[in-house]
Design an enzyme around this catalytic site. Sequence first.
Site, PDB file in Angstrom:
ATOM      1  N   ASN A 100       0.801  -1.231   0.000  1.00 48.14           N
ATOM      2  CA  ASN A 100       0.000   0.000   0.000  1.00 48.14           C
ATOM      3  C   ASN A 100       0.834   1.281   0.000  1.00 48.14           C
ATOM      4  O   ASN A 100       0.432   2.289  -0.564  1.00 48.14           O
ATOM      5  CB  ASN A 100      -1.009  -0.012   1.156  1.00 48.14           C
ATOM      6  CG  ASN A 100      -0.359  -0.199   2.502  1.00 48.14           C
ATOM      7  OD1 ASN A 100       0.817  -0.573   2.602  1.00 48.14           O
ATOM      8  ND2 ASN A 100      -1.114   0.058   3.552  1.00 48.14           N
ATOM      9  N   GLU A 146       7.723   2.051  14.680  1.00 46.28           N
ATOM     10  CA  GLU A 146       8.491   2.720  13.636  1.00 46.28           C
ATOM     11  C   GLU A 146       8.435   4.217  13.892  1.00 46.28           C
ATOM     12  O   GLU A 146       7.616   4.711  14.668  1.00 46.28           O
ATOM     13  CB  GLU A 146       7.912   2.385  12.250  1.00 46.28           C
ATOM     14  CG  GLU A 146       8.050   0.902  11.947  1.00 46.28           C
ATOM     15  CD  GLU A 146       7.952   0.542  10.478  1.00 46.28           C
ATOM     16  OE1 GLU A 146       6.918   0.829   9.872  1.00 46.28           O
ATOM     17  OE2 GLU A 146       8.929  -0.045   9.959  1.00 46.28           O
ATOM     18  N   CYS A 202      -3.418   0.390   6.897  1.00 49.19           N
ATOM     19  CA  CYS A 202      -3.470  -0.557   8.012  1.00 49.19           C
ATOM     20  C   CYS A 202      -4.163   0.021   9.244  1.00 49.19           C
ATOM     21  O   CYS A 202      -4.843  -0.682   9.965  1.00 49.19           O
ATOM     22  CB  CYS A 202      -2.061  -0.976   8.368  1.00 49.19           C
ATOM     23  SG  CYS A 202      -0.991   0.444   8.622  1.00 49.19           S
ATOM     24  N   GLU A 225       4.779  -4.715  11.837  1.00 46.89           N
ATOM     25  CA  GLU A 225       3.718  -3.722  11.587  1.00 46.89           C
ATOM     26  C   GLU A 225       2.610  -4.447  10.836  1.00 46.89           C
ATOM     27  O   GLU A 225       2.711  -4.664   9.627  1.00 46.89           O
ATOM     28  CB  GLU A 225       4.265  -2.568  10.738  1.00 46.89           C
ATOM     29  CG  GLU A 225       5.246  -1.679  11.462  1.00 46.89           C
ATOM     30  CD  GLU A 225       4.601  -0.857  12.563  1.00 46.89           C
ATOM     31  OE1 GLU A 225       3.361  -0.848  12.678  1.00 46.89           O
ATOM     32  OE2 GLU A 225       5.362  -0.237  13.328  1.00 46.89           O
TER      33      GLU A 225
HETATM   34  P1  NAD Z   1       1.087  -9.794   3.218  1.00 48.28           P
HETATM   35  O1  NAD Z   1       1.170 -10.238   4.615  1.00 48.28           O
HETATM   36  O2  NAD Z   1       0.394 -10.662   2.232  1.00 48.28           O
HETATM   37  O3  NAD Z   1       2.562  -9.569   2.623  1.00 48.28           O
HETATM   38  C1  NAD Z   1       3.467  -8.677   3.233  1.00 48.28           C
HETATM   39  C2  NAD Z   1       4.858  -8.972   2.745  1.00 48.28           C
HETATM   40  O4  NAD Z   1       5.316 -10.208   3.293  1.00 48.28           O
HETATM   41  C3  NAD Z   1       4.996  -9.121   1.227  1.00 48.28           C
HETATM   42  O5  NAD Z   1       6.187  -8.496   0.813  1.00 48.28           O
HETATM   43  C4  NAD Z   1       5.078 -10.624   1.045  1.00 48.28           C
HETATM   44  O6  NAD Z   1       5.773 -11.020  -0.127  1.00 48.28           O
HETATM   45  C5  NAD Z   1       5.859 -11.029   2.271  1.00 48.28           C
HETATM   46  N1  NAD Z   1       5.703 -12.425   2.684  1.00 48.28           N
HETATM   47  C6  NAD Z   1       4.617 -13.229   2.548  1.00 48.28           C
HETATM   48  N2  NAD Z   1       4.868 -14.440   3.105  1.00 48.28           N
HETATM   49  C7  NAD Z   1       6.115 -14.398   3.620  1.00 48.28           C
HETATM   50  C8  NAD Z   1       6.935 -15.323   4.320  1.00 48.28           C
HETATM   51  N3  NAD Z   1       6.508 -16.548   4.613  1.00 48.28           N
HETATM   52  N4  NAD Z   1       8.164 -14.935   4.704  1.00 48.28           N
HETATM   53  C9  NAD Z   1       8.617 -13.699   4.447  1.00 48.28           C
HETATM   54  N5  NAD Z   1       7.888 -12.766   3.760  1.00 48.28           N
HETATM   55  C10 NAD Z   1       6.652 -13.115   3.362  1.00 48.28           C
HETATM   56  O7  NAD Z   1       0.442  -8.334   3.268  1.00 48.28           O
HETATM   57  P2  NAD Z   1      -0.018  -7.392   2.059  1.00 48.28           P
HETATM   58  O8  NAD Z   1      -1.233  -7.984   1.448  1.00 48.28           O
HETATM   59  O9  NAD Z   1       1.156  -7.075   1.203  1.00 48.28           O
HETATM   60  O10 NAD Z   1      -0.399  -6.051   2.837  1.00 48.28           O
HETATM   61  C11 NAD Z   1      -1.620  -5.861   3.482  1.00 48.28           C
HETATM   62  C12 NAD Z   1      -1.502  -6.104   4.963  1.00 48.28           C
HETATM   63  O11 NAD Z   1      -0.455  -5.327   5.500  1.00 48.28           O
HETATM   64  C13 NAD Z   1      -2.742  -5.705   5.724  1.00 48.28           C
HETATM   65  O12 NAD Z   1      -3.031  -6.649   6.713  1.00 48.28           O
HETATM   66  C14 NAD Z   1      -2.355  -4.389   6.368  1.00 48.28           C
HETATM   67  O13 NAD Z   1      -3.072  -4.068   7.514  1.00 48.28           O
HETATM   68  C15 NAD Z   1      -0.908  -4.605   6.636  1.00 48.28           C
HETATM   69  N6  NAD Z   1      -0.199  -3.332   6.751  1.00 48.28           N
HETATM   70  C16 NAD Z   1       0.268  -2.940   7.993  1.00 48.28           C
HETATM   71  C17 NAD Z   1       0.895  -1.719   8.135  1.00 48.28           C
HETATM   72  C18 NAD Z   1       1.395  -1.257   9.474  1.00 48.28           C
HETATM   73  O14 NAD Z   1       2.226  -0.375   9.513  1.00 48.28           O
HETATM   74  N7  NAD Z   1       0.943  -1.796  10.579  1.00 48.28           N
HETATM   75  C19 NAD Z   1       1.064  -0.896   7.028  1.00 48.28           C
HETATM   76  C20 NAD Z   1       0.596  -1.319   5.793  1.00 48.28           C
HETATM   77  C21 NAD Z   1      -0.040  -2.553   5.665  1.00 48.28           C
END
Ligand code: NAD
Length: 486
Positions: free
Chosen positions: A155, A460, A286, A252
């Site tokens: 995002n 962060e 998020c 996060e």
């Molecule tokens: P996701 O969990 O599908 O993926 C996040 C990242 O992790 C990607 O780069 C993905 O390739 C990687 N990944 C996936 N499996 C992995 C593994 N087994 N080992 C290592 N890396 C792995 O999330 P998304 O769909 O990209 O993003 C949306 C989510 O992120 C939502 O839940 C949102 O709330 C959260 N988010 C949180 C924040 C925050 O600061 N708290 C900010 C933005 C988004």
Amino acid sequence: MTYDLQPPASHYVNGRYVEDTAGAVIEVIYPATGAVIAKLHEATEAVIEEAITSALAAQKAWAAMSGTERGRILRRAADIMRERNHDLSVLETHDTGKPLQETLVADATSGADALEYFGGLAASLTGEHIPLGDGNFAYTMREALGLCVGIGAWNYPTQIACWKGAPALACGNAMIFKPSETTPLSALKVAEILVEAGLPAGLFNVVQGTGKVGGPLVTDPRVNKVSLTGSVPTGRKVYAAAAEGMKHVTMELGGKSPLVIFDDADLDSAVSGAINGNFYSTGQVCSNGTRVFVQKGIKEAFLARLTERLKGAKMGDPLDESVNFGPMVSENQISIVERYVAKGQEEGARLVTGGKRLDQDGYWIEPTVFADVTDDMVIAREEIFGPVMCVLDFEDEAEVLARANDTEFGLAAGVFTADLTRAHRMVAGFEAGTCFINSYNDAPVEVPFGGSKMSGVGRENAKSAINHYSELKSVFVRLDACEAAF
Ligand code: NAD
């Protein structure tokens, strides 16, 4: 725009673009049209290995530089990012689909703020002197962790790369950053700019791929810290894998944050907060306040004003700066949201407005508001991560606080009220890492950001991020004779 959408190569390692076409193809899709705008390759073992070895080779000399020298490079990178803000924003809009109106003010600019802030802080990262009596003393040294891995969500690709990279580098670490496979383009520019600003090769490497690339990075014994921005299920896996190696972590993760609106709140201001907390970036934030608790007395007035204001949401070409509501990031994400919209209707929530996917290319769905939502509905319990607001009614403060906290998540929480005493009571009671009074979703770099409960570990931004990218060494110094029992 001066940037080609197709980067020179997929990865940026050891100060240059690197390609290995043996890696699986990653198609980069412009969410506004569904068109493929670039093709990259997932990092192979060879690319990952070069990222790790070049980072390790560069890190010790970087940590040995003075904080002033390190900070100067980060601040120069911040200046370059600001100069190129327009081009970076156009690229970010192609990568994510977010309207240019947003990316111009929230992405490269936010990244530049982080580089400037942590660049400024780098020279002040000192230890302390602890007097122990009889002339003896101890002191602490703040040391880099070594090699940090950053893993991003889709995002805010530029912002996430900088929110992780800037404090890591300020503390003297090297970072390997793996962007989301959905939005791989912008982090490459962050790496390019850092090197242009004088960052020695190897200290900020970008490798592309899915969890298949993230996984080995997390478990590699040469990696000292992992910072993930992503969903709770991924967070669980990554945290557990990092724990095997006793690595430092920052998580996060997702949320289902409450936004509580009391009947004495300024109505338009509260509606603005609810719009910012649900529809900015097409709801893909998020910390969004997606459970909007509205006190019964103002519920209908709130819904009427909200519906009126939503007529101002303008969809269209995201590069047209008057457009303020873009597409969702991917087919996958919009289909998840469509399923939740159907579920909400099935569960008996009242669809006040929106809910329809547009009959056109790309991933467009209307801003959606459900009212009469109850706490047990799936749409009130699970993170949707799209433009879907759930409005719930409440009667009094104690009741709403208990309901607001009745969730496994704890990322953010907000309250709108004219009664400041009540506002402070509410935030003291919220089980959330990031709270807002009469505002929602501000995220300046000076303020710690992060979640509690299932929403994450660590913070962060702000000075607190330094603790997550460095550790203290304690040094005991005896000036008198050292004695022993025998
Ligand atoms: P996701 O969990 O599908 O993926 C996040 C990242 O992790 C990607 O780069 C993905 O390739 C990687 N990944 C996936 N499996 C992995 C593994 N087994 N080992 C290592 N890396 C792995 O999330 P998304 O769909 O990209 O993003 C949306 C989510 O992120 C939502 O839940 C949102 O709330 C959260 N988010 C949180 C924040 C925050 O600061 N708290 C900010 C933005 C988004």
